[in-house]
Motif scaffolding. Sequence first.
Motif, PDB file in Angstrom:
ATOM      1  N   GLN A 153      19.458  78.851  25.529  1.00  0.00           N
ATOM      2  CA  GLN A 153      18.723  77.716  24.987  1.00  0.00           C
ATOM      3  C   GLN A 153      19.608  76.478  24.936  1.00  0.00           C
ATOM      4  N   LYS A 154      20.849  76.638  24.479  1.00  0.00           N
ATOM      5  CA  LYS A 154      21.749  75.489  24.396  1.00  0.00           C
ATOM      6  C   LYS A 154      22.102  74.945  25.773  1.00  0.00           C
ATOM      7  N   SER A 155      22.363  75.825  26.733  1.00  0.00           N
ATOM      8  CA  SER A 155      22.720  75.338  28.072  1.00  0.00           C
ATOM      9  C   SER A 155      21.538  74.640  28.732  1.00  0.00           C
ATOM     10  N   SER A 156      20.317  75.060  28.426  1.00  0.00           N
ATOM     11  CA  SER A 156      19.130  74.382  28.950  1.00  0.00           C
ATOM     12  C   SER A 156      18.979  72.998  28.336  1.00  0.00           C
ATOM     13  N   VAL A 157      19.263  72.883  27.049  1.00  0.00           N
ATOM     14  CA  VAL A 157      19.230  71.581  26.382  1.00  0.00           C
ATOM     15  C   VAL A 157      20.265  70.643  26.998  1.00  0.00           C
ATOM     16  N   VAL A 158      21.469  71.169  27.239  1.00  0.00           N
ATOM     17  CA  VAL A 158      22.539  70.366  27.827  1.00  0.00           C
ATOM     18  C   VAL A 158      22.147  69.884  29.222  1.00  0.00           C
ATOM     19  N   LEU A 159      21.561  70.754  30.033  1.00  0.00           N
ATOM     20  CA  LEU A 159      21.123  70.368  31.368  1.00  0.00           C
ATOM     21  C   LEU A 159      20.113  69.230  31.300  1.00  0.00           C
ATOM     22  N   PHE A 160      19.163  69.350  30.398  1.00  0.00           N
ATOM     23  CA  PHE A 160      18.128  68.321  30.225  1.00  0.00           C
ATOM     24  C   PHE A 160      18.731  66.997  29.752  1.00  0.00           C
ATOM     25  N   LEU A 161      19.537  67.045  28.705  1.00  0.00           N
ATOM     26  CA  LEU A 161      20.077  65.808  28.135  1.00  0.00           C
ATOM     27  C   LEU A 161      21.068  65.131  29.066  1.00  0.00           C
ATOM     28  N   SER A 162      21.844  65.911  29.805  1.00  0.00           N
ATOM     29  CA  SER A 162      22.781  65.291  30.747  1.00  0.00           C
ATOM     30  C   SER A 162      22.032  64.568  31.863  1.00  0.00           C
ATOM     31  N   GLU A 163      20.855  65.093  32.250  1.00  0.00           N
ATOM     32  CA  GLU A 163      20.052  64.394  33.252  1.00  0.00           C
ATOM     33  C   GLU A 163      19.517  63.080  32.687  1.00  0.00           C
ATOM     34  N   VAL A 164      19.050  63.099  31.436  1.00  0.00           N
ATOM     35  CA  VAL A 164      18.553  61.867  30.821  1.00  0.00           C
ATOM     36  C   VAL A 164      19.678  60.839  30.702  1.00  0.00           C
ATOM     37  N   VAL A 165      20.831  61.257  30.183  1.00  0.00           N
ATOM     38  CA  VAL A 165      21.954  60.331  30.018  1.00  0.00           C
ATOM     39  C   VAL A 165      22.399  59.794  31.377  1.00  0.00           C
ATOM     40  N   GLY A 166      22.457  60.683  32.378  1.00  0.00           N
ATOM     41  CA  GLY A 166      22.877  60.251  33.702  1.00  0.00           C
ATOM     42  C   GLY A 166      21.967  59.207  34.318  1.00  0.00           C
ATOM     43  N   ARG A 167      20.685  59.247  33.974  1.00  0.00           N
ATOM     44  CA  ARG A 167      19.735  58.266  34.513  1.00  0.00           C
ATOM     45  C   ARG A 167      19.652  57.003  33.657  1.00  0.00           C
ATOM     46  N   ALA A 168      19.882  57.166  32.335  1.00  0.00           N
ATOM     47  CA  ALA A 168      19.693  56.038  31.422  1.00  0.00           C
ATOM     48  C   ALA A 168      20.953  55.205  31.225  1.00  0.00           C
TER      49      ALA A 168
END
Length: 240
Positions: A90-105
């Motif tokens: 669950q934590k690694s999935s959250v990290v994958l999601f948030l890193s994509e958002v940060v990388g785009r934003a």
Amino acid sequence: MLIKTRGIVLSYLKYRETSIIARVYTERLGVQSYIVNGVRKAKPPGRIALFQPFTLLELVAYVARGSGGLTRLSEFRCSEPFVSLPYEVQKSSVVLFLSEVVGRAVREEEQNEPLFQFLHDSILGFDQQTTGSENFALVFLLQLATYLGFGISTGGELTDQVIMAGHAPTTSGATGPATLRLREFDVYLDELLRDPATSTIPNGRVRHELLNVLIRYYQLHVEQLGEIRSLDILSQVLAE
């Protein structure tokens, strides 16, 4: 010229046979892209693990001439090893999601100490959190918006903007128009803004809908944010 800085890995692409191009948010230079040679070799093993999303690094890097150029790392090492993020689904999935958002934003190639410290401290806190982490992605996105210049103080402010822009998402299982469903989320967003520990979000399905609303909100404020592909992966984990 060489510079020493802390960095937060956002993503990487394979480059040639054994190398990568890593995108890193650095403390001193903002977003930078580095060629990292030889990390995909079988020996020594494990070095590619240092470039998984949100890994915290200490770097010695060459400074590019001008902006947007590729440069190389002279040295790199993990600054603060994780105890849970790579090992809990669950934590690694959250990290994958948030890193994509940060990388785009986050795209600025300049120093922003408050933003870097927020990212650094949030990642470490999430790694060390043993209970109550199910709402971390929601709280992170609400707080990140403040550092990016479009934070809100109430849930109604956020849903108003999404509705007025015509970005209200359709939600499975909703009883009525999507705009009315959004109004139901105001109380959850208020709780997350005020005190996440008191949140009454009932289940993973509602968290998924709230994440969808937050992504719509980010799309209003971040040019060319695009679709966040890892949201589907996270949604499957939240539903379990």
